[in-house]
Motif scaffolding. Sequence first.
Motif, PDB file in Angstrom:
ATOM      1  N   ALA A  35       0.805  -1.267  -0.031  1.00 52.54           N
ATOM      2  CA  ALA A  35      -0.017  -0.008  -0.094  1.00 52.54           C
ATOM      3  C   ALA A  35       0.877   1.296   0.110  1.00 52.54           C
ATOM      4  CB  ALA A  35      -0.980   0.193   1.094  1.00 52.54           C
ATOM      5  N   GLN A  36       2.215   1.230   0.392  1.00 55.82           N
ATOM      6  CA  GLN A  36       2.940   2.243   0.602  1.00 55.82           C
ATOM      7  C   GLN A  36       3.851   2.566  -0.661  1.00 55.82           C
ATOM      8  OE1 GLN A  36       5.140   0.850   4.232  1.00 55.82           O
ATOM      9  NE2 GLN A  36       4.122   2.785   5.172  1.00 55.82           N
ATOM     10  N   ARG A  37       3.951   1.570  -1.252  1.00 54.55           N
ATOM     11  CA  ARG A  37       4.418   1.788  -2.744  1.00 54.55           C
ATOM     12  C   ARG A  37       3.677   2.379  -3.769  1.00 54.55           C
ATOM     13  NH1 ARG A  37       6.313  -3.593  -5.331  1.00 54.55           N
ATOM     14  NH2 ARG A  37       8.127  -2.049  -6.369  1.00 54.55           N
ATOM     15  N   PRO A  38       4.515   3.209  -4.762  1.00 52.19           N
ATOM     16  CA  PRO A  38       3.675   3.886  -5.979  1.00 52.19           C
ATOM     17  C   PRO A  38       3.012   2.975  -6.600  1.00 52.19           C
ATOM     18  CG  PRO A  38       6.034   4.736  -5.627  1.00 52.19           C
ATOM     19  CD  PRO A  38       5.850   3.512  -4.668  1.00 52.19           C
ATOM     20  N   MET A  39       1.808   3.365  -6.950  1.00 46.91           N
ATOM     21  CA  MET A  39       0.926   2.318  -7.881  1.00 46.91           C
ATOM     22  C   MET A  39       1.609   2.028  -9.256  1.00 46.91           C
ATOM     23  SD  MET A  39      -1.740   0.525  -7.527  1.00 46.91           S
ATOM     24  CE  MET A  39      -2.697   1.480  -6.177  1.00 46.91           C
ATOM     25  N   GLN A  40       2.329   2.926  -9.653  1.00 43.68           N
ATOM     26  CA  GLN A  40       2.926   2.692 -10.997  1.00 43.68           C
ATOM     27  C   GLN A  40       4.147   1.646 -10.725  1.00 43.68           C
ATOM     28  OE1 GLN A  40       3.335   6.137 -14.289  1.00 43.68           O
ATOM     29  NE2 GLN A  40       4.129   7.155 -12.443  1.00 43.68           N
ATOM     30  N   ALA A  41       4.739   1.683  -9.967  1.00 48.33           N
ATOM     31  CA  ALA A  41       5.776   0.648  -9.512  1.00 48.33           C
ATOM     32  C   ALA A  41       5.373  -0.794  -9.428  1.00 48.33           C
ATOM     33  CB  ALA A  41       6.638   1.051  -8.269  1.00 48.33           C
ATOM     34  N   ARG A  42       4.054  -0.777  -8.579  1.00 56.64           N
ATOM     35  CA  ARG A  42       3.221  -1.961  -8.277  1.00 56.64           C
ATOM     36  C   ARG A  42       2.861  -2.479  -9.667  1.00 56.64           C
ATOM     37  NH1 ARG A  42      -0.940  -1.658  -3.929  1.00 56.64           N
ATOM     38  NH2 ARG A  42      -0.821  -3.974  -3.981  1.00 56.64           N
ATOM     39  N   TRP A  43       2.397  -1.775 -10.652  1.00 53.81           N
ATOM     40  CA  TRP A  43       1.777  -2.254 -12.054  1.00 53.81           C
ATOM     41  C   TRP A  43       2.896  -2.619 -12.620  1.00 53.81           C
ATOM     42  CZ3 TRP A  43       2.359  -1.391 -17.109  1.00 53.81           C
ATOM     43  CH2 TRP A  43       1.396  -1.901 -17.857  1.00 53.81           C
ATOM     44  N   TRP A  44       3.907  -1.859 -12.871  1.00 54.76           N
ATOM     45  CA  TRP A  44       5.083  -2.385 -13.625  1.00 54.76           C
ATOM     46  C   TRP A  44       5.398  -3.760 -13.204  1.00 54.76           C
ATOM     47  CZ3 TRP A  44       6.051  -0.898 -18.339  1.00 54.76           C
ATOM     48  CH2 TRP A  44       5.715   0.327 -18.950  1.00 54.76           C
ATOM     49  N   GLU A  45       5.570  -4.000 -11.989  1.00 51.84           N
ATOM     50  CA  GLU A  45       6.153  -5.177 -11.414  1.00 51.84           C
ATOM     51  C   GLU A  45       5.396  -6.395 -11.726  1.00 51.84           C
ATOM     52  OE1 GLU A  45       8.853  -5.325  -7.839  1.00 51.84           O
ATOM     53  OE2 GLU A  45       7.257  -6.413  -6.929  1.00 51.84           O
ATOM     54  N   TRP A  46       3.940  -5.945 -11.668  1.00 49.69           N
ATOM     55  CA  TRP A  46       2.894  -7.093 -12.215  1.00 49.69           C
ATOM     56  C   TRP A  46       3.030  -7.558 -13.508  1.00 49.69           C
ATOM     57  CZ3 TRP A  46      -1.259  -5.929 -15.589  1.00 49.69           C
ATOM     58  CH2 TRP A  46      -2.284  -6.763 -15.297  1.00 49.69           C
ATOM     59  N   ALA A  47       3.104  -6.387 -14.523  1.00 46.94           N
ATOM     60  CA  ALA A  47       3.052  -6.621 -15.706  1.00 46.94           C
ATOM     61  C   ALA A  47       4.449  -7.218 -16.277  1.00 46.94           C
ATOM     62  CB  ALA A  47       3.074  -5.146 -16.320  1.00 46.94           C
ATOM     63  N   THR A  48       5.501  -7.185 -15.357  1.00 45.62           N
ATOM     64  CA  THR A  48       6.666  -7.771 -15.842  1.00 45.62           C
ATOM     65  C   THR A  48       7.135  -9.093 -15.023  1.00 45.62           C
ATOM     66  OG1 THR A  48       8.116  -6.497 -14.314  1.00 45.62           O
ATOM     67  CG2 THR A  48       7.862  -5.700 -16.415  1.00 45.62           C
ATOM     68  N   PHE A 141      11.119  -1.308  -9.381  1.00 50.01           N
ATOM     69  CA  PHE A 141      10.425  -2.536  -9.499  1.00 50.01           C
ATOM     70  C   PHE A 141      11.284  -3.926  -9.970  1.00 50.01           C
ATOM     71  CE2 PHE A 141      10.086  -0.683 -13.694  1.00 50.01           C
ATOM     72  CZ  PHE A 141      10.336  -1.807 -14.499  1.00 50.01           C
ATOM     73  N   VAL A 142      10.758  -5.004  -9.723  1.00 44.75           N
ATOM     74  CA  VAL A 142      11.414  -6.118 -10.052  1.00 44.75           C
ATOM     75  C   VAL A 142      10.835  -6.907 -11.152  1.00 44.75           C
ATOM     76  CG1 VAL A 142      12.408  -8.472  -9.158  1.00 44.75           C
ATOM     77  CG2 VAL A 142      12.349  -6.179  -7.449  1.00 44.75           C
ATOM     78  N   ALA A 143      11.368  -7.054 -12.191  1.00 41.88           N
ATOM     79  CA  ALA A 143      11.184  -7.642 -13.287  1.00 41.88           C
ATOM     80  C   ALA A 143      11.630  -9.207 -13.387  1.00 41.88           C
ATOM     81  CB  ALA A 143      11.703  -7.109 -14.752  1.00 41.88           C
ATOM     82  N   ALA A 144      10.759 -10.085 -13.970  1.00 40.25           N
ATOM     83  CA  ALA A 144      11.197 -11.406 -14.091  1.00 40.25           C
ATOM     84  C   ALA A 144      11.834 -11.644 -15.169  1.00 40.25           C
ATOM     85  CB  ALA A 144      10.013 -12.346 -14.051  1.00 40.25           C
ATOM     86  N   PRO A 145      12.723 -12.793 -15.158  1.00 39.62           N
ATOM     87  CA  PRO A 145      13.447 -13.244 -16.612  1.00 39.62           C
ATOM     88  C   PRO A 145      12.261 -13.766 -17.443  1.00 39.62           C
ATOM     89  CG  PRO A 145      14.469 -14.226 -14.496  1.00 39.62           C
ATOM     90  CD  PRO A 145      12.957 -13.571 -14.133  1.00 39.62           C
ATOM     91  N   GLY A 146      12.754 -13.182 -18.832  1.00 42.56           N
ATOM     92  CA  GLY A 146      12.088 -13.539 -19.929  1.00 42.56           C
ATOM     93  C   GLY A 146      10.712 -12.926 -20.292  1.00 42.56           C
ATOM     94  N   ASN A 147      10.401 -11.821 -19.538  1.00 45.15           N
ATOM     95  CA  ASN A 147       8.981 -11.321 -19.465  1.00 45.15           C
ATOM     96  C   ASN A 147       9.070 -10.223 -20.796  1.00 45.15           C
ATOM     97  OD1 ASN A 147       9.248  -7.910 -19.197  1.00 45.15           O
ATOM     98  ND2 ASN A 147      10.698  -8.926 -17.513  1.00 45.15           N
TER      99      ASN A 147
END
Length: 204
Positions: A35-48, A141-147
């Motif tokens: 809840a404290q992280r920027p929503m953009q950071a959370r979305w990019w992490e989800w998307a990657t 944000f943290v991106a996963a390999p192969g995204n």
Amino acid sequence: MLRRIIAVASCGVVLAGCSEPTGVGTAPPPTASPAQRPMQARWWEWATTEPVDTNPVADRTGAHCARNQPDDVWFLAGTFGGQVQRRCTVPLGVRLVAPAINLVSGDETDCRSYMADANGTIQLDGVEVPLERIEHETITFVAAPGNPVTDTSGKTRGIACGLWARIDSPSAGEHQVHIHGKSGTFAVDAQYTLVVTATSQSAT
């Protein structure tokens, strides 16, 4: 320095030298609660988080839209360009968050240029919802390999911008969400049919 532009997810990605690998398949725990992280950071992490076969941005039908969704919000995505129709089951009581158009870059000037030409709309059941305009925000944000979104993995720092909707939880039943965004020659059109239920089948 290689500068590579990728059009993706109602977004353009410009990442040049901003990736810090943290090890294949590993992600350090966030220093702040979700809840404290920027929503953009959370979305990019989800998307990657997912590879191309199960990535919510590449998803053509909505079969993978429940993957890795957090408990407090439900993310929606655009496309890699062009039109798509998706059908998803969404839990009751969860807010929707989606970009009409967005970008992450290693250079703030890219966001300035991108947002100068950015426009879009998001509709819920035919009614346009307010969009928040974020000109630039530093995120990690943290991106996963192969995204297929960033084509990089590990801890990534960038400047994010976009037009964002935060929609209060729709009532139980079937709803239509229409995402349309454009910047320059890049455009997306994503039509969601959301089936909001008291119980939802989740995927991780």
